[in-house]
Design a protein around this motif. Structure first.
Motif, PDB file in Angstrom:
ATOM      1  N   LYS A  54      42.909  43.522  55.937  1.00  0.00           N
ATOM      2  CA  LYS A  54      41.993  44.191  55.006  1.00  0.00           C
ATOM      3  C   LYS A  54      41.327  45.397  55.654  1.00  0.00           C
ATOM      4  CE  LYS A  54      38.663  40.578  56.092  1.00  0.00           C
ATOM      5  NZ  LYS A  54      38.316  39.216  55.707  1.00  0.00           N
ATOM      6  N   MET A  55      41.160  45.311  56.994  1.00  0.00           N
ATOM      7  CA  MET A  55      40.577  46.458  57.690  1.00  0.00           C
ATOM      8  C   MET A  55      41.491  47.678  57.636  1.00  0.00           C
ATOM      9  SD  MET A  55      38.825  45.066  61.094  1.00  0.00           S
ATOM     10  CE  MET A  55      38.795  46.699  61.756  1.00  0.00           C
TER      11      MET A  55
ATOM     12  N   MET B 273      37.509  56.404  67.022  1.00  0.00           N
ATOM     13  CA  MET B 273      38.906  56.713  67.317  1.00  0.00           C
ATOM     14  C   MET B 273      39.149  57.028  68.783  1.00  0.00           C
ATOM     15  SD  MET B 273      40.929  59.055  64.760  1.00  0.00           S
ATOM     16  CE  MET B 273      41.404  60.212  65.973  1.00  0.00           C
TER      17      MET B 273
ATOM     18  N   LEU C  59      39.134  53.642  70.614  1.00  0.00           N
ATOM     19  CA  LEU C  59      40.004  52.546  70.169  1.00  0.00           C
ATOM     20  C   LEU C  59      41.025  52.175  71.231  1.00  0.00           C
ATOM     21  CD1 LEU C  59      40.986  50.605  68.031  1.00  0.00           C
ATOM     22  CD2 LEU C  59      42.320  52.444  67.011  1.00  0.00           C
TER      23      LEU C  59
ATOM     24  N   ARG D 230      44.444  58.934  63.004  1.00  0.00           N
ATOM     25  CA  ARG D 230      43.527  57.820  62.990  1.00  0.00           C
ATOM     26  C   ARG D 230      44.204  56.595  62.392  1.00  0.00           C
ATOM     27  NH1 ARG D 230      37.658  57.442  62.448  1.00  0.00           N
ATOM     28  NH2 ARG D 230      37.140  55.839  60.947  1.00  0.00           N
TER      29      ARG D 230
ATOM     30  N   LYS E  65      48.408  50.825  64.982  1.00  0.00           N
ATOM     31  CA  LYS E  65      49.025  50.429  66.250  1.00  0.00           C
ATOM     32  C   LYS E  65      48.159  49.420  67.006  1.00  0.00           C
ATOM     33  CE  LYS E  65      50.481  51.940  70.786  1.00  0.00           C
ATOM     34  NZ  LYS E  65      50.551  52.972  71.790  1.00  0.00           N
TER      35      LYS E  65
ATOM     36  N   ASP F 297      42.189  37.683  60.104  1.00  0.00           N
ATOM     37  CA  ASP F 297      42.676  38.458  58.950  1.00  0.00           C
ATOM     38  C   ASP F 297      42.209  39.908  59.091  1.00  0.00           C
ATOM     39  OD1 ASP F 297      43.620  39.375  56.588  1.00  0.00           O
ATOM     40  OD2 ASP F 297      42.065  38.411  55.355  1.00  0.00           O
ATOM     41  N   TYR F 298      42.986  40.675  59.803  1.00  0.00           N
ATOM     42  CA  TYR F 298      42.577  42.070  60.068  1.00  0.00           C
ATOM     43  C   TYR F 298      43.216  43.047  59.077  1.00  0.00           C
ATOM     44  CZ  TYR F 298      47.181  42.342  62.227  1.00  0.00           C
ATOM     45  OH  TYR F 298      48.524  42.304  62.439  1.00  0.00           O
TER      46      TYR F 298
ATOM     47  N   MET G 275      41.305  49.209  54.274  1.00  0.00           N
ATOM     48  CA  MET G 275      40.070  49.979  54.137  1.00  0.00           C
ATOM     49  C   MET G 275      40.230  51.364  54.744  1.00  0.00           C
ATOM     50  SD  MET G 275      37.000  47.383  54.826  1.00  0.00           S
ATOM     51  CE  MET G 275      36.345  48.291  56.206  1.00  0.00           C
ATOM     52  N   GLU G 276      40.858  51.369  55.894  1.00  0.00           N
ATOM     53  CA  GLU G 276      41.102  52.627  56.589  1.00  0.00           C
ATOM     54  C   GLU G 276      41.924  53.573  55.718  1.00  0.00           C
ATOM     55  OE1 GLU G 276      40.630  54.682  59.171  1.00  0.00           O
ATOM     56  OE2 GLU G 276      38.847  53.433  59.144  1.00  0.00           O
TER      57      GLU G 276
ATOM     58  N   LEU H 237      36.710  40.589  63.801  1.00  0.00           N
ATOM     59  CA  LEU H 237      37.912  41.014  63.067  1.00  0.00           C
ATOM     60  C   LEU H 237      38.065  40.219  61.781  1.00  0.00           C
ATOM     61  CD1 LEU H 237      40.844  41.546  65.588  1.00  0.00           C
ATOM     62  CD2 LEU H 237      39.849  43.215  64.038  1.00  0.00           C
ATOM     63  N   ASP H 238      37.815  38.933  61.884  1.00  0.00           N
ATOM     64  CA  ASP H 238      38.002  38.054  60.727  1.00  0.00           C
ATOM     65  C   ASP H 238      37.034  38.398  59.600  1.00  0.00           C
ATOM     66  OD1 ASP H 238      39.784  36.097  59.967  1.00  0.00           O
ATOM     67  OD2 ASP H 238      38.258  34.521  60.127  1.00  0.00           O
TER      68      ASP H 238
ATOM     69  N   LEU I 216      46.707  55.260  64.733  1.00  0.00           N
ATOM     70  CA  LEU I 216      46.091  54.551  65.850  1.00  0.00           C
ATOM     71  C   LEU I 216      45.676  53.151  65.425  1.00  0.00           C
ATOM     72  CD1 LEU I 216      43.710  56.998  67.740  1.00  0.00           C
ATOM     73  CD2 LEU I 216      45.628  55.718  68.670  1.00  0.00           C
ATOM     74  N   TYR I 217      45.065  53.084  64.247  1.00  0.00           N
ATOM     75  CA  TYR I 217      44.597  51.780  63.794  1.00  0.00           C
ATOM     76  C   TYR I 217      45.746  50.821  63.571  1.00  0.00           C
ATOM     77  CZ  TYR I 217      39.781  53.054  63.597  1.00  0.00           C
ATOM     78  OH  TYR I 217      38.521  53.413  63.970  1.00  0.00           O
TER      79      TYR I 217
ATOM     80  N   ILE J  60      44.989  47.804  66.182  1.00  0.00           N
ATOM     81  CA  ILE J  60      44.271  46.661  65.622  1.00  0.00           C
ATOM     82  C   ILE J  60      45.110  45.364  65.691  1.00  0.00           C
ATOM     83  CG2 ILE J  60      43.189  45.704  63.533  1.00  0.00           C
ATOM     84  CD1 ILE J  60      41.391  47.701  64.890  1.00  0.00           C
TER      85      ILE J  60
END
Lengths: 367, 611
Positions: free
Chosen positions: B601-602, A75, A78, B572, B578, B598-599, B605-606, A34-35, B575-576, B580
């Motif tokens: 940035k993900m 998805m 997840l 999507r 929620k 540090d999530y 990106m999404e 994740l990082d 979901l992310y 991540i």
């Protein structure tokens, strides 16, 4: 004796620590993914039928090499990914705080963390996934099923559950026996005078055996498997065998299901192919055999269609290709009749303990 | 005969309709109120359409006595901004039955304007009140009439008539009739609503007896092109119609009187000069192309008579026997009958035969029907086993029937000319639906003209999905010639087509909020029942409707898959955002760390992927 118990204590503690390390490793792996801005993933060994193979060396079913990646990127995965990491997180808390939980508990606990399981089967399934990922039984994670079986005999244990740490109990203190629950599963096995473990399929016979003081007469620890042995029970049998060095014999009804109950204790089930901690490969099935039905002239019941079908199914199983396993199946198929343990009562209530058991234990030595 | 006890009386049309008012939709107070509303509103819209005026129609229904229970008398008023009616026609138009102007082969809502008179008649017999008609064709002076019908005599009785100055053009008709609004109200409101939908170029206002007001301002400002009156298509014709068409084209030998002679002189440019016979003939052949038919016939007759104008004025043509090639006349001067032979070699002989025997079949076909050319006509005569040169004036009854039958059966005629149709058009339909339903997706289609049994028709269809449409499943609005079809939908062809479509093939769920608007316009809608609420499933119409719906469904499917994609992306992202953070939270504790990874940035990106 003291020396032995200390060594045992270390074993239990080691197990806990290695599990904690294992959980932390998984946590660290996902944390760093994740990082780095990567989608974290688990590798989950496949539990599909095609990936379950019989390992002759281990003498049990094991999972093959196929594994699926459960990624947070996908998805459709997840949600179950999040469920899995939550379960690892929750199990870690259970282990750290030495608390136990049931399968049903897990289902409800998830809701406090915004993790939603649709139903208990879904959460049960995730628990098996985590077992497969960690290759550890859920009992190690302090998650227990509702089903309980019992144990009786001269065995001293030392609790490790909070509030009872260091407290010792002898399992012959209560005539109804002791429930094989979380505290017993996590207890250290300290001392025993027993030389044998008798696992018996039925609660009624278990009580008879206690009344007839089989524990004293045969220096035995008596375990009630209450039908198909729960995993906590199989886990205890394994520990009694491995840690206390006791041989295990199994007494079941004289039918194909009884034979298989014995087989599962000996070499596990396909359902738990992802686990290696639950089998007692040296355990011996001493009865009731199909041949015993004729030999002891037991009252019988005719087999049903499903009984016979079950025989054909088991004949394909690699574990039933030799020895008494193979032979008894053949006899069952030939006589197409079955007999329960209680059938011995025809010759008096103690006939089974006085006559049958000693004879079978004698034969067991040569198995 | 006088001994017979039975007497045969001729009854007036008013009397006839009075006795058979059920047929016209005036069977009970509920139905009558609804029918009256329809008749007046449709007349108003038709009048505006024909005059090319964007309609502004006001409809009001007021109880005479609010307290009284239904059924009770209501005053129904319909006012429009149309061309009005000339004052002198008003008494006849509103005070007699079977006086109308809506004849001819073109599309209109009503056929003969009969319904309105029926409503007036019904009002009169239930309340005994006169109809009040106010009309101003010029927007300056208005004629107001109060009329009653004399049912036995089918004549208007003028109760009151005055004229006053106004500032608005249009017609207002107000009747008092017994009705049941509590029962008819829903139907009338549906009717007004749906009429507004299919007439987006009209402003329609409705004030109901409870004081509720429906108002729909026009959505588009262009009117559909008005239909034109056209020649009939051969497939839509019967023997009687052919007979009438022949009579129309039949040409008698003109009476050669002084008036006619004057006409001939005038066309030849000989008003003053007096020429002899051969000079006249010479002049005529020079001017031949410009001469009228009458004149040509007279010249032809003169060519055989070899007479000048003076002699011509002294005879009377008695007979023209083409078969025996004899022309007979009465000579006033000699006081005797004279017959002369007709020379078939003469160029004027043909002119005379044409006149007497009518045109040839080929000519009749090509000139009197739409879309028949020379080649088709020749092919047809072979098919019908009739001689192409056969004069229609000489056809026997049997031959007429044969002609009529063959016209129905011959399949190589081009499909009927749709210029007599007035579809709404894709743009107005689309705008109307947009305004009415405010959907997420809207598509309309107008199919090309087609025909069933010689009657041209055009199918228009629109489909709207989502947005403010909250219905569960589909709602179908059916229209025929811009009239809403409200009831009796069970066996309707549109419903049949809609129900047969497999929506899952188009990615549409069965409970999807869907509105389908179907408009069939034709010179004759094949209604299944007298109630005119459902259209029969003629294969040609069914096919056009199906193609239209399939086209729209495909468009909808494209929309749905695009939208499905967008929804998936949104899901999507949801979901992310929620899961991540949860994953981060759990693995932080599991890893024994303090600070979460540090999530963020993900997630960003999404979000970018989504765009």
């Amino acid at each position: 004796m003291k020396n032995k118990s200390k060594k045992i204590s270390k074993t239990s503690e080691e197990r806990r620590e290695s599990l904690a390390r294992l959980l932390q490793e998984q946590g660290l792996k996902i944390y760093s993914e994740l990082d780095r801005g990567e989608f974290p993933k688990f590798s989950v060994p496949s539990r599909s039928v095609s990936n379950i193979v019989y390992d002759k060396k281990l003498r049990q079913y094991v999972l093959g090499n196929t594994a699926s990646i459960r990624s947070a990127r996908n998805m459709s995965q997840l949600r179950s990914f999040a469920q899995l990491i939550w379960l690892a997180f929750f199990a870690n808390r259970l282990v750290q705080e030495k608390k136990s939980s049931t399968l049903r508990d897990i289902y409800y606990s998830s809701q406090a963390f915004s993790i939603d399981f649709e139903d208990q089967p879904e959460s049960d399934n995730i628990i098996v996934d985590l077992e497969a990922v960690l290759a550890r039984p859920r009992e190690d994670l302090h998650i227990f099923p509702e089903e309980r079986s019992s144990v009786f005999g001269d065995l001293t244990i030392e609790y490790t559950v909070p509030g009872y740490e260091g407290k010792r109990t002898n399992l012959s203190d209560h005539p109804d026996g002791y429930l094989i629950g979380p505290s017993l599963s996590s207890a250290e096995l300290v001392d025993t005078s027993a030389e044998l473990v008798i696992a018996i399929e039925k609660g009624g016979l278990f009580t008879r055996f206690v009344e007839e003081k089989i524990d004293k007469k045969f220096k035995a620890i008596i375990v009630d498997t209450a039908g198909q042995a729960p995993r906590a029970t199989r886990y205890l049998l394994k520990r009694l065998h491995n840690e206390m060095g006791l041989p295990v014999v199994i007494l079941t009804d004289g039918d194909v299901y009884g034979e298989h109950i014995a087989m599962v204790i000996k070499s596990g089930s396909a359902n738990a192919a992802h686990l290696r901690e639950l089998t007692v490969p040296d355990a011996k099935w001493i009865g009731v055999w199909a041949t015993d039905i004729e030999k002891y002239k037991l009252p019988t019941i005719p087999m049903t269609e499903s009984d016979i079908k079950r025989i054909y199914d088991l004949q394909k199983d690699p574990r039933y290709q030799e020895g008494i396993w193979k032979k008894e199946l053949e006899v069952f198929l030939k006589i197409k009749r079955k007999a329960e343990l209680e059938a011995f009562s025809k010759y008096g209530l103690t006939n089974i303990t006085d006559k049958y058991l000693p004879e079978k234990l004698e034969i067991a030595k040569s198995l | 005969m006088s001994s017979s006890k039975e007497s045969f009386n001729q009854i007036s049309p008013s009397e006839f309709f009075y006795r058979n008012r059920d047929l016209a939709g005036f069977s009970n107070p509920t139905r009558s109120l609804y029918t009256a509303v329809r008749e007046f509103v449709e007349n108003a819209l038709d009048a505006c359409d024909q005059a090319g005026i964007l309609p502004d129609v006001y409809l009001s229904i007021k109880a005479v006595d609010d307290e009284q229970a239904d059924p009770k008398p209501y005053i129904l008023t319909v006012k429009d901004n149309g061309p009005g009616i000339d004052s002198k026609h008003i008494p006849l138009a509103f005070g007699t039955v079977l006086y109308g102007s809506k004849f001819g082969l073109k599309q209109a809502r009503g056929m003969f304007g009969l319904g309105a008179t029926m409503a007036i008649l019904y009002g009169q017999i239930t309340t005994n009140k006169p109809v009040v008609v106010k009309s101003s064709p010029d927007g300056q002076s208005q004629d107001e009439y109060e009329l009653l019908l004399d049912i036995q005599k089918n004549k208007p009785i003028i109760v009151k008539h005055n004229t006053k100055e106004v500032s608005k053009r249009g017609l207002s008709v107000s009747i008092c009739l017994e009705g049941d609004y509590s029962k008819a109200g829903a139907k009338i409101r549906d009717y007004v609503y749906q009429t507004s939908l299919i007439t987006p170029y009209a402003t329609i206002t409705f004030e109901d007896p409870k004081g509720e007001k429906f108002h729909q301002t026009k959505i588009v400002k262009t009117m559909p092109l008005p239909p034109t009156i056209i020649k009939p298509h051969p497939h839509g014709i019967d023997v009687e119609t052919i007979r009438r068409m022949m009579a129309d084209s039949h040409f008698q030998i003109p009476t050669v009187d002084n008036k006619m002679i004057e006409k001939v002189r005038k066309e030849l440019g000989l008003k003053k000069n007096n020429l002899n016979y051969s000079e006249i003939m010479e002049k005529a052949s020079k001017r031949w192309p410009g001469l009228s038919r009458h004149v040509r016939v007279v010249i032809a007759v003169m060519s055989f008579l070899k007479m000048d104008f003076e002699k011509l004025s002294k005879i009377r043509i008695d007979d023209m026997d083409i078969a025996n090639k004899i022309l007979a006349y009465w000579d006033f001067g000699e006081s005797k009958s004279v017959s002369i032979d007709l020379d078939p070699e003469s160029e004027y002989y043909k002119q005379l035969t044409n006149t007497v025997q009518g045109e040839t079949l080929i000519s009749f076909l090509t000139k009197r029907f739409q879309r028949i050319g020379q080649a088709t006509a020749v092919k047809f005569t072979a098919f019908a086993n009739l001689k192409p040169e056969k004069r229609i004036g000489t056809m026997t009854n049997q031959e007429l029937v044969k002609l009529s039958d063959s016209l129905q059966k011959f399949e190589d005629f081009l499909s009927p000319d749709p210029s007599c149709l007035a579809p709404l058009g894709e743009e107005p339909l689309k705008k109307g639906m947009e305004q009415f339903f405010k959907p997420d997706f809207l598509e309309v289609v107008q199919r090309g003209a087609s025909a069933y049994s010689g009657f041209p028709f055009i199918a228009e269809m629109g489909i709207a999905y989502g947005g403010e449409i909250k219905s569960v499943g589909q709602t179908v609005y059916r229209f025929a010639n811009r009239i809403p079809l409200l009831y009796d939908e069970g066996s309707d062809v549109v419903l049949k087509v809609v129900n047969e479509i497999d929506w899952t093939r188009y990615k549409v769920k069965n409970d999807a909020p869907l509105v389908i608007v179907s408009h069939i316009c034709s010179t004759r809608i094949p209604y299944k029942t007298v109630g005119k609420e459902n259209v029969a499933d003629r294969p040609e119409i069914e096919r056009e409707l199906r193609l239209a719906l399939q086209f729209l469904a495909r468009k909808l499917a494209t929309f749905m898959s695009k939208r499905g994609h967008a929804e998936m992306e949104k899901k999507r992202a949801n979901l992310y955002s929620k899961y991540i953070p949860l994953v981060a939270q759990f693995c932080t504790e599991l890893a024994g760390k303090k600070k979460e990874p540090d999530y963020k940035k993900m997630l960003k990106m999404e979000a970018m992927v989504e765009e």
